[in-house]
Design a protein around this motif. Structure first.
Motif, PDB file in Angstrom:
ATOM      1  N   UNK A 100     -24.243 -96.739 -16.144  1.00 15.07           N
ATOM      2  CA  UNK A 100     -25.499 -95.527 -16.408  1.00 15.07           C
ATOM      3  C   UNK A 100     -25.669 -95.748 -15.158  1.00 15.07           C
ATOM      4  N   UNK A 101     -26.325 -96.840 -15.126  1.00 12.62           N
ATOM      5  CA  UNK A 101     -27.136 -96.871 -14.007  1.00 12.62           C
ATOM      6  C   UNK A 101     -26.372 -96.824 -12.528  1.00 12.62           C
ATOM      7  N   UNK A 139     -18.828 -88.542 -13.915  1.00 16.37           N
ATOM      8  CA  UNK A 139     -20.055 -88.663 -13.824  1.00 16.37           C
ATOM      9  C   UNK A 139     -20.063 -89.252 -15.483  1.00 16.37           C
ATOM     10  N   UNK A 140     -19.048 -88.940 -16.104  1.00 17.64           N
ATOM     11  CA  UNK A 140     -19.297 -88.767 -17.322  1.00 17.64           C
ATOM     12  C   UNK A 140     -18.671 -90.369 -17.755  1.00 17.64           C
ATOM     13  N   UNK A 141     -17.262 -90.785 -16.929  1.00 18.09           N
ATOM     14  CA  UNK A 141     -16.775 -92.441 -17.212  1.00 18.09           C
ATOM     15  C   UNK A 141     -17.659 -93.166 -17.015  1.00 18.09           C
ATOM     16  N   UNK A 142     -18.566 -92.795 -15.772  1.00 16.40           N
ATOM     17  CA  UNK A 142     -19.802 -94.058 -15.626  1.00 16.40           C
ATOM     18  C   UNK A 142     -21.247 -93.871 -16.090  1.00 16.40           C
ATOM     19  N   UNK A 143     -20.883 -92.941 -17.126  1.00 20.85           N
ATOM     20  CA  UNK A 143     -21.841 -92.817 -18.224  1.00 20.85           C
ATOM     21  C   UNK A 143     -20.816 -93.596 -19.486  1.00 20.85           C
ATOM     22  N   UNK A 144     -20.199 -93.835 -19.517  1.00 19.88           N
ATOM     23  CA  UNK A 144     -19.634 -94.120 -21.289  1.00 19.88           C
ATOM     24  C   UNK A 144     -18.190 -95.397 -21.311  1.00 19.88           C
TER      25      UNK A 144
END
Length: 142
Positions: A34-35, A24-29
């Motif tokens: 973030x979508x 999740x954090x990797x997708x966010x940053x």
């Protein structure tokens, strides 16, 4: 939109749908997706994530709403010339027709994503029901 992500991002998405916080954090940053992070949390019942999708990622929000059995959203996806989104949603609902279309159109690499979403939706629905059941029984005791 969803079909344009590379396989490594889809793998992170599957792990995020399953609740992996690092993914999740990797997708966010790192990957600037973030979508997909919001979509993974929306599927797991996060209301803030649903609102974020609605404001910033309309296509994914429409898919999420269709997954949540909203018939107007489902019909809107059906009316699109491009059938990927509706077949993806159908596959996430465990429809053989959706899974078959994805396979026939060389999108079989999305089937693990669909399976993870189907499982997350099932778990979320059970938790909602159990929460309602628990809250209902607590009210009766008081």
């Amino acid at each position: 939109m969803l079909r344009n992500y590379p396989s490594d991002i889809l793998d992170l998405f599957v792990r995020a749908v399953k609740g992996n916080k690092v993914a999740f954090q990797t997708l966010m940053t790192t990957e600037k997706c973030p979508e997909l992070a919001a979509f993974s949390n929306a599927i797991r019942g996060d209301v803030d994530a649903v609102m974020w999708l609605r404001a910033k990622a309309k296509e994914l929000w429409l898919m999420y709403v269709a997954l949540d059995k909203n018939e107007p959203a489902f019909k809107k996806l059906q009316q699109k010339d491009d059938k990927f989104d509706i077949c993806f949603v159908l596959a996430c609902r465990n429809s053989i027709a959706g899974k078959h279309w994805l396979s026939e159109q060389n999108y079989a690499h999305f089937l693990p994503v669909c399976e993870a979403i189907a499982k997350a939706l099932s778990t979320t629905n059970k938790e909602r029901f159990l929460g309602w059941l628990y809250n209902g029984s607590v009210r009766k005791l008081h």
